[in-house]
Design a protein around this motif. Structure first.
Motif, mmCIF file in Angstrom:
data_model
loop_
_atom_site.group_PDB
_atom_site.id
_atom_site.type_symbol
_atom_site.label_atom_id
_atom_site.label_comp_id
_atom_site.label_asym_id
_atom_site.label_seq_id
_atom_site.Cartn_x
_atom_site.Cartn_y
_atom_site.Cartn_z
ATOM 1 N N TYR A 168 -55.987 -13.113 78.510
ATOM 2 C CA TYR A 168 -56.188 -13.764 80.055
ATOM 3 C C TYR A 168 -57.596 -13.123 80.308
ATOM 4 N N MET A 169 -58.219 -14.140 80.805
ATOM 5 C CA MET A 169 -59.805 -13.874 81.081
ATOM 6 C C MET A 169 -59.985 -14.208 82.969
ATOM 7 N N GLU A 170 -60.510 -13.183 83.506
ATOM 8 C CA GLU A 170 -60.905 -13.352 84.670
ATOM 9 C C GLU A 170 -62.220 -13.573 85.098
ATOM 10 N N ILE A 171 -62.916 -14.482 85.717
ATOM 11 C CA ILE A 171 -64.133 -14.939 86.103
ATOM 12 C C ILE A 171 -64.018 -14.592 87.545
ATOM 13 N N ALA A 172 -64.765 -13.518 87.916
ATOM 14 C CA ALA A 172 -64.817 -13.083 89.277
ATOM 15 C C ALA A 172 -66.173 -13.407 90.245
ATOM 16 N N THR A 173 -67.261 -13.519 89.662
ATOM 17 C CA THR A 173 -68.287 -14.007 90.216
ATOM 18 C C THR A 173 -69.310 -14.926 89.570
ATOM 19 N N GLY A 174 -70.397 -15.201 90.075
ATOM 20 C CA GLY A 174 -71.306 -16.220 89.489
ATOM 21 C C GLY A 174 -71.334 -16.068 87.916
ATOM 22 N N HIS A 175 -71.501 -14.742 87.391
ATOM 23 C CA HIS A 175 -71.775 -14.586 85.900
ATOM 24 C C HIS A 175 -70.794 -13.495 85.327
ATOM 25 N N HIS A 176 -69.926 -12.835 86.080
ATOM 26 C CA HIS A 176 -69.182 -11.675 85.497
ATOM 27 C C HIS A 176 -67.851 -11.883 85.380
ATOM 28 N N TRP A 177 -67.221 -11.468 84.243
ATOM 29 C CA TRP A 177 -65.924 -11.763 83.843
ATOM 30 C C TRP A 177 -65.415 -10.564 82.919
ATOM 31 N N VAL A 178 -64.103 -10.383 82.893
ATOM 32 C CA VAL A 178 -63.404 -9.591 82.076
ATOM 33 C C VAL A 178 -62.117 -10.286 81.365
ATOM 34 N N ALA A 179 -61.998 -9.810 80.027
ATOM 35 C CA ALA A 179 -60.713 -10.610 79.527
ATOM 36 C C ALA A 179 -60.137 -9.576 78.805
#
Length: 476
Positions: A168-179
């Motif tokens: 599961y990957m979460e893209i939170a802002t214009g360029h930042h994410w975690v999975a």
């Protein structure tokens, strides 16, 4: 760019060690802003030596396409004016994707990394990723590279699946994410709120993230915790809207799958864990139950007996504006050549049945492939919408028949899948794909027949429920 988000979904993921048969699962209700948004189910063919550029009809995102791409299934919107919105499917490498779960970051982080107007949005994520990946992990990596290069236009959660892993990957802002990799013995539920919690940067086997995310957080003093790096705390929200719109759905799912561990939780508990161990092995029917649910057997059920306030205080998992619901199942107890099954439900999940389709196919049934502009019962989408409206209009009178209909089709589907598996063992290559495609047509026709039978039965019964009746009182 300011976008009024049309998607407000609920996602459920399950690792292979937490399921009754060793399958991995990803699933989601695709909820829209309006009750009617027709969907199709298609197979996109493989491509070779192609020289083309993708341009989003929604926000003009422009991306050169790889020369080669795998065959894949998809459930695009009929209206393509806002982009393909292919949403979910399996490719021919048995990798599945579901995109997207809308998530929302707080103003602190967005101040320093705002969304990109022409960046990657929901409409493009399946089209630009699914045909080009060979594992769930590779799905996260490819999507991460696209976000790094083009930026993201919005906050999104994306699920990936293969035979061994669920990510599961979460893209939170214009360029930042975690999975995060969902542990094999666990499940996870996401409901329009940033959900991923602590990140172990020293464990790349189970966590991935955008480049320099720790530096970004440190440089701008964004971490509210002194003793941990919790993505939800740093990037997420915890508002009154979350407590009424988002967290109650997670509460209900955890209440069902982990009743003892969640006994002290309430619908508005602000710190529900994202990843949990179930207290029994999870089946496809359990996932269906949750995606169909509306706080069943609680005072919060909009179709139940609670007070007017209680029945409207929390947003349920299933909605009248659910355009389609899907469960992607990658089985581990059969040959991989026919192990992937895409369960599809068009319309309101509460009242309609999930239809199982073998993903190793090169075509879909005409009832799913073609959707007329106006309601016609030959279309699976319109037929299910009609059934849902009729059942809900006289729910007390029709619920029992509707539940029996769904139960009967679930029983039939298990027998049908087992029969197809037995025959599929003897086939390979194009012969196998042709066979599975033909069986998908037969499955679609059986479900269509049974759905129409129930609809006509209820329409007939409904004629006796009119309020325009009169019986002469003999004392008059």
């Amino acid at each position: 760019m300011t976008r009024f988000r049309t998607s407000a979904c609920t996602s459920i993921m399950v690792g292979k060690g937490a399921t009754i048969d060793g399958s991995t699962f990803i699933s989601r209700n695709e909820d829209r802003i309006k009750a009617i948004e027709p969907k199709r189910f298609l197979v996109r063919p493989a491509v070779h030596d192609r020289h083309a550029t993708y341009v989003s009809a929604y926000n003009n995102l422009t991306v050169p396409l790889p020369e080669n791409g795998l065959r894949y299934t998809a459930t695009p919107s009929v209206d393509q004016s806002a982009g393909p919105n292919e949403e979910d499917g399996f490719n021919s490498a048995n990798v599945g994707e579901s995109a997207t779960e809308s998530v929302y970051a707080n103003d602190r982080v967005l101040a320093y990394d705002p969304f990109i107007k022409n960046g990657l949005a929901e409409d493009s994520m399946t089209t630009l990723v699914l045909p080009y990946i060979h594992s769930a992990r590779e799905g996260v990596q490819r999507l991460g590279k696209l976000v790094a290069k083009y930026g993201s236009a919005e906050g999104n959660g994306v699920q990936f699946i293969d035979q061994n892993e669920v990510w599961y990957m979460e893209i939170a802002t214009g360029h930042h994410w975690v999975a995060v990799r969902i542990p094999d013995d666990c499940y996870a539920v996401a409901a329009n709120q940033i959900a991923i919690e602590q990140i172990d940067f020293n464990d790349p086997a189970n966590y991935m993230c955008s480049k320099n995310i720790r530096q970004f957080v440190s440089e701008h003093h964004l971490n509210p915790d002194k003793d941990q790096w919790n993505f939800r705390h740093i990037f997420g929200t915890n508002t009154k809207q979350d407590h009424h719109y988002n967290t109650p759905r997670v509460w209900f799912a955890q209440r069902y799958l982990s009743p003892q561990a969640s006994a002290n939780q309430t619908p508005e508990s602000p710190n529900l864990p994202f990843i949990r161990k179930p207290e029994r092995q999870i089946s496809v029917e359990d996932i269906q139950y949750l995606l169909k649910s509306h706080y069943n057997e609680t005072k919060y059920d909009p179709l139940g007996e609670g007070s007017a306030h209680d029945k409207r205080v929390y947003r349920s998992i299933a909605l009248s504006r659910t355009a389609q619901s899907h469960i992607l199942q990658m089985r581990n107890n059969v040959d991989p050549k026919y192990a992937a099954i895409q369960w599809i439900e068009f319309g309101v999940p509460t009242f309609c049945a999930y239809t199982p389709f073998f993903a190793n196919a090169d075509d879909t049934d005409v009832s799913y492939r073609q959707v007329p502009a106006k309601m016609k019962l030959k279309s699976a989408y319109w037929l299910n919408e009609a059934l849902a409206m009729v059942v809900e209009s006289h729910y007390r009178e029709f619920a029992e028949d509707d539940q029996a209909f769904q139960k009967g089709l679930n029983e039939w589907s298990r027998r049908k899948i087992a029969a197809v598996d037995a025959k599929a063992q003897q086939l390979t290559g194009t012969q196998l794909t042709t066979y599975l495609t033909g069986q998908n047509h037969k499955i679609a026709k059986h479900y269509h027949k049974k759905t129409k039978q129930l609809l006509f039965k209820l329409l007939t019964a409904g004629t006796e429920l009119s309020k325009l009746t009169f019986k002469m009182d003999p004392n008059l």
